[in-house]
Motif scaffolding. Structure first.
Motif, PDB file in Angstrom:
ATOM      1  N   ARG A   1       0.837  -1.207   0.000  1.00 26.69           N
ATOM      2  CA  ARG A   1       0.000   0.000   0.000  1.00 26.69           C
ATOM      3  C   ARG A   1       0.872   1.257   0.000  1.00 26.69           C
ATOM      4  N   LEU A   2       1.942   1.233   0.776  1.00 29.30           N
ATOM      5  CA  LEU A   2       2.841   2.392   0.831  1.00 29.30           C
ATOM      6  C   LEU A   2       3.532   2.617  -0.511  1.00 29.30           C
ATOM      7  N   VAL A   3       3.845   1.545  -1.212  1.00 30.98           N
ATOM      8  CA  VAL A   3       4.440   1.655  -2.545  1.00 30.98           C
ATOM      9  C   VAL A   3       3.419   2.267  -3.501  1.00 30.98           C
ATOM     10  N   GLU A   4       2.187   1.782  -3.457  1.00 32.66           N
ATOM     11  CA  GLU A   4       1.134   2.312  -4.331  1.00 32.66           C
ATOM     12  C   GLU A   4       0.907   3.802  -4.100  1.00 32.66           C
ATOM     13  N   LYS A   5       1.043   4.245  -2.861  1.00 34.08           N
ATOM     14  CA  LYS A   5       0.852   5.655  -2.511  1.00 34.08           C
ATOM     15  C   LYS A   5       2.096   6.497  -2.804  1.00 34.08           C
ATOM     16  N   GLY A   6       3.198   5.850  -3.180  1.00 31.27           N
ATOM     17  CA  GLY A   6       4.417   6.568  -3.508  1.00 31.27           C
ATOM     18  C   GLY A   6       5.317   6.890  -2.327  1.00 31.27           C
ATOM     19  N   PHE A   7       5.053   6.288  -1.170  1.00 37.90           N
ATOM     20  CA  PHE A   7       5.858   6.571   0.021  1.00 37.90           C
ATOM     21  C   PHE A   7       7.082   5.674   0.144  1.00 37.90           C
ATOM     22  N   SER A   8       7.064   4.537  -0.476  1.00 39.29           N
ATOM     23  CA  SER A   8       8.147   3.574  -0.301  1.00 39.29           C
ATOM     24  C   SER A   8       8.468   2.903  -1.629  1.00 39.29           C
TER      25      SER A   8
END
Length: 75
Positions: A52-59
């Motif tokens: 989820r964090l990857v999808e949101k661009g955070f990780s």
């Protein structure tokens, strides 16, 4: 234009704090270890939240050879 600042859910924020404090690539086992007693998660649960964090661009996730994925903040 929507300039509203969104808040990360608590679980995602806790993971990002671990990643930010590390200042380098970290393994999923490192994250689980750092979360300690706060979160008793299985690896699969952590990977779902990291996705989820990857999808949101955070990780960013990358895989090491025959080992668990690594995470890093995206900024």
């Amino acid at each position: 234009m929507n300039n509203k600042i969104k808040r990360l859910p608590d679980a995602e924020l806790e993971i990002m704090l671990v990643i930010w404090r590390a200042e380098s690539w970290v393994s999923s086992s490192y994250i689980l270890n750092q979360l300690g007693d706060k979160r008793k998660w299985a690896l699969a649960t952590l990977m779902t939240v990291l996705s989820r964090l990857v999808e949101k661009g955070f990780s960013i996730l990358r895989k090491r050879r025959a080992e668990q994925p690594l995470s890093r903040c995206n900024f």
